[in-house]
Design an enzyme around this catalytic site. Structure first.
Site, PDB file in Angstrom:
ATOM      1  N   GLU A 204       0.842  -1.212   0.000  1.00 36.81           N
ATOM      2  CA  GLU A 204       0.000   0.000   0.000  1.00 36.81           C
ATOM      3  C   GLU A 204       0.871   1.254   0.000  1.00 36.81           C
ATOM      4  O   GLU A 204       0.833   2.068   0.938  1.00 36.81           O
ATOM      5  CB  GLU A 204      -0.942  -0.010   1.199  1.00 36.81           C
ATOM      6  CG  GLU A 204      -1.932  -1.162   1.164  1.00 36.81           C
ATOM      7  CD  GLU A 204      -3.023  -1.070   2.207  1.00 36.81           C
ATOM      8  OE1 GLU A 204      -4.123  -1.614   1.963  1.00 36.81           O
ATOM      9  OE2 GLU A 204      -2.797  -0.432   3.255  1.00 36.81           O
ATOM     10  N   GLU A 400      -5.487  -8.353  -0.860  1.00 32.35           N
ATOM     11  CA  GLU A 400      -6.167  -8.123   0.410  1.00 32.35           C
ATOM     12  C   GLU A 400      -7.633  -7.801   0.147  1.00 32.35           C
ATOM     13  O   GLU A 400      -7.924  -6.953  -0.700  1.00 32.35           O
ATOM     14  CB  GLU A 400      -5.570  -6.944   1.190  1.00 32.35           C
ATOM     15  CG  GLU A 400      -4.205  -7.158   1.775  1.00 32.35           C
ATOM     16  CD  GLU A 400      -3.776  -5.985   2.659  1.00 32.35           C
ATOM     17  OE1 GLU A 400      -2.567  -5.695   2.680  1.00 32.35           O
ATOM     18  OE2 GLU A 400      -4.656  -5.351   3.284  1.00 32.35           O
TER      19      GLU A 400
HETATM   20  C1  BGP Z   1      -4.464  -2.759   4.938  1.00 34.78           C
HETATM   21  C2  BGP Z   1      -3.082  -3.215   5.383  1.00 34.78           C
HETATM   22  C3  BGP Z   1      -3.065  -4.446   6.193  1.00 34.78           C
HETATM   23  C4  BGP Z   1      -4.289  -4.658   7.019  1.00 34.78           C
HETATM   24  C5  BGP Z   1      -5.573  -4.204   6.431  1.00 34.78           C
HETATM   25  C6  BGP Z   1      -6.738  -4.148   7.357  1.00 34.78           C
HETATM   26  O1  BGP Z   1      -4.475  -1.424   4.828  1.00 34.78           O
HETATM   27  O2  BGP Z   1      -2.262  -3.438   4.266  1.00 34.78           O
HETATM   28  O3  BGP Z   1      -1.849  -4.469   6.882  1.00 34.78           O
HETATM   29  O4  BGP Z   1      -4.134  -4.538   8.322  1.00 34.78           O
HETATM   30  O5  BGP Z   1      -5.488  -2.980   5.828  1.00 34.78           O
HETATM   31  O6  BGP Z   1      -6.678  -3.003   8.127  1.00 34.78           O
HETATM   32  P1  BGP Z   1      -6.857  -3.010   9.707  1.00 34.78           P
HETATM   33  O7  BGP Z   1      -5.953  -4.052  10.220  1.00 34.78           O
HETATM   34  O8  BGP Z   1      -6.489  -1.644  10.075  1.00 34.78           O
HETATM   35  O9  BGP Z   1      -8.292  -3.319   9.938  1.00 34.78           O
END
Ligand code: BGP
Length: 521
Positions: A204, A400
């Site tokens: 990201e 993701e």
């Molecule tokens: C993305 C990231 C991940 C992950 C995900 C979910 O932005 O790449 O590392 O954590 O989001 O977000 P969160 O864990 O803040 O709910």
């Protein structure tokens, strides 16, 4: 283990709508959120190890939760152990990886998207020699994955750089970090040649401007009057683009058959109204997201962002040869995360807000939100897939996607003294429904002709949240018995979604036509 030759066949799906036979079904996580073992095996402290768990009234405006200051870092460095620092213990994958991989194999997974902790390989970031114990840890992991026919999709830097580079170098604002990253990239590409076919450079990468500490190791400093506070983060971002292009060249030099991808947090912006002003605003917001992939896929900065810098007085220093390096070393595929869509307007005050954590945006009246205020928008994923494919015509990879939710664990652990079996269960039909709704749209996009390599659901097992450091913001199809303070057995319990996801892979997506979930008991 199958690999898709992305270069010769831009649209291997033949648009039948079915998922390609070699589709890479998998799960995804990040070292700083899952591993733990923060001070074991020769690992140095990373920028994630100094982010404390801050109890927030509501995990809405979480910007402060992801930031660090010199003072908070000093306090963290002086604090031993894991109490209060959830990313130091993660989900204890560092000690349980073999049995976790067995669970992934049980699901029949084709891919595991994971990251390497830079601070496990170069504890201080500027060490002359790599840490052999760290190299060995991942080597054994990749060998096990190969045994199980699971392709690793490896992120070189997922919100994690050695703390020493943050405190002593200023993170990615310092050009010298590019050379240190090149040494790291060459070390891992060489060591894992033949074991890792898919590489991602920065997770990201567009986060660096939104969350400068998390994305670029940029410590929040007292504002410097006259200097745009975003100056530092855009400078850091440029250095990451240079490092990414250089790492792409290094991987291709070391292993010409390997594939390198960029990774974008894709959040599409819809205009709040048909007012042309709102439409142009949404186009601008989309371009300020997409310029990151423009640089890494097309090899150059777009006019949009250059104008934005001019208008904002942001002066990004570039060195001779940077443009040529970016142009000559573009990525082989584009990977992205998809969690939500956003809404743009020139008059946001006219509309209510979602109050979502990470991104409080205009509330979209057509969409509901998650417990954390993120818009739920499965159709938006089809839109994003077509939009990216039309814009770049390079293979795409969803690395993701998933639902963060507070799951409820029922039943009790086995009691051998009483001969009582383990009756622990997690019924998560909402998560299965989330997958069904999103993956049906993915299938539509494939039928639209989008070339998609795979889909790795975020989490796999419950892990520490990136934005809130909560354990209880759960994404996995495997429950991890631990709370926000790290209390619990850390036992793994298969949720209902585990069995559903297994059938998804077994049937290569045909389960999507069946009615919702199969209960596990
Ligand atoms: C993305 C990231 C991940 C992950 C995900 C979910 O932005 O790449 O590392 O954590 O989001 O977000 P969160 O864990 O803040 O709910």
């Amino acid at each position: 283990m199958t690999t898709v030759d992305t270069a010769t066949d831009p649209s291997p799906t033949g648009a039948t709508g079915a998922f390609p036979d070699a589709f890479l079904w998998g799960v995804a996580f990040a070292a700083n959120q899952v591993e733990g073992g923060f001070d074991e095996g020769g690992k140095g402290l990373s920028q994630a190890d100094v982010i404390p768990f801050r109890v927030a009234s509501d995990y809405v405006d979480i910007t402060s939760l992801m930031e660090a200051s010199a003072a908070s870092i000093a306090q963290a460095v002086a604090t031993p152990g894991t109490d209060g620092y959830p990313k130091r213990r993660g989900s204890d994958f560092y000690h349980r990886w073999e049995s976790d991989i067995d669970l992934f194999a049980e699901m029949g997974l084709k891919a595991l998207r994971m990251s390497i902790a830079w601070s496990r390989i170069f504890p201080n970031g500027d060490d002359l020699e790599p840490n052999e114990e760290g190299l060995l840890f991942y080597e054994r992991l990749f060998l096990r994955l190969r045994e199980k026919g699971i392709a690793p999709v490896v992120t070189m830097s997922h919100y994690e750089m050695p703390l020493n580079l943050v405190t002593e170098y200023g993170g990615w604002t310092n050009r010298a970090v590019v050379g240190l990253f090149e040494r790291y990239a060459r070390t891992i590409a060489t060591r894992y040649q033949g074991l890792v076919h898919y590489w991602l450079t920065f997770n990201e990468i567009n986060t660096t401007v939104i969350e400068p500490y998390t994305g670029g190791g940029v410590i929040a400093r007292e504002p410097d009057p006259g200097v745009d506070p975003r100056q530092a983060s855009y400078q850091a971002l440029h250095h990451q683009f240079v490092a990414s292009a250089s790492a792409t060249r290094i991987v291709h030099d070391v292993d010409p058959s390997a594939q390198v991808g960029c990774m974008l947090a894709r959040m599409s912006h819809y205009p709040a109204s048909s007012d042309p002003a709102d439409v142009v605003k949404a186009q601008f917001d989309n371009n300020m997201n997409l310029f990151h992939s423009d640089v890494q896929v097309r090899g150059r900065y777009s006019g949009h962002v250059r104008r934005f810098w001019r208008d904002q007085g942001i002066d990004v220093r570039m060195e001779p040869g940077d443009d040529e390096l970016l142009a000559a070393n573009t990525v082989d595929f584009l990977s992205f995360s998809y969690y939500m869509s956003l809404v743009s307007s020139v008059a946001p005050e006219k509309y209510g807000a979602t109050g979502g954590n990470l991104f409080s945006t205009i509330k979209n009246p057509h969409l509901s939100t998650t417990e954390w205020g993120w818009h739920l928008d499965p159709e938006g994923l089809r839109y994003v897939l077509n939009d990216l494919w039309d814009r770049y015509q390079v293979p795409l990879f969803i690395v993701e996607n998933g639902l963060g939710a507070t799951d409820v664990l029922t039943g009790s652990p086995a009691d051998p003294t009483m001969g009582a079996p383990d009756t622990r269960r997690v019924h998560d039909p909402y998560r299965i429904d989330y997958f069904v709704q999103h993956l049906r749209q993915v299938r539509e996009a494939i039928a639209d002709g989008v070339n998609l390599l795979g889909y790795t659901a975020w989490g796999g097992l419950d892990i520490v949240s990136a934005s809130t450091s909560q354990m209880t913001k759960r994404y996995g199809v495997i429950y991890v018995d631990a709370d926000d303070d790290g209390r619990g057995s850390f036992d793994r319990i298969r949720k209902d979604s585990f069995y559903w996801y297994k059938r998804l892979v077994d049937t290569n997506g045909e389960v999507l036509d069946e009615l919702m979930s199969q209960k596990s008991d």
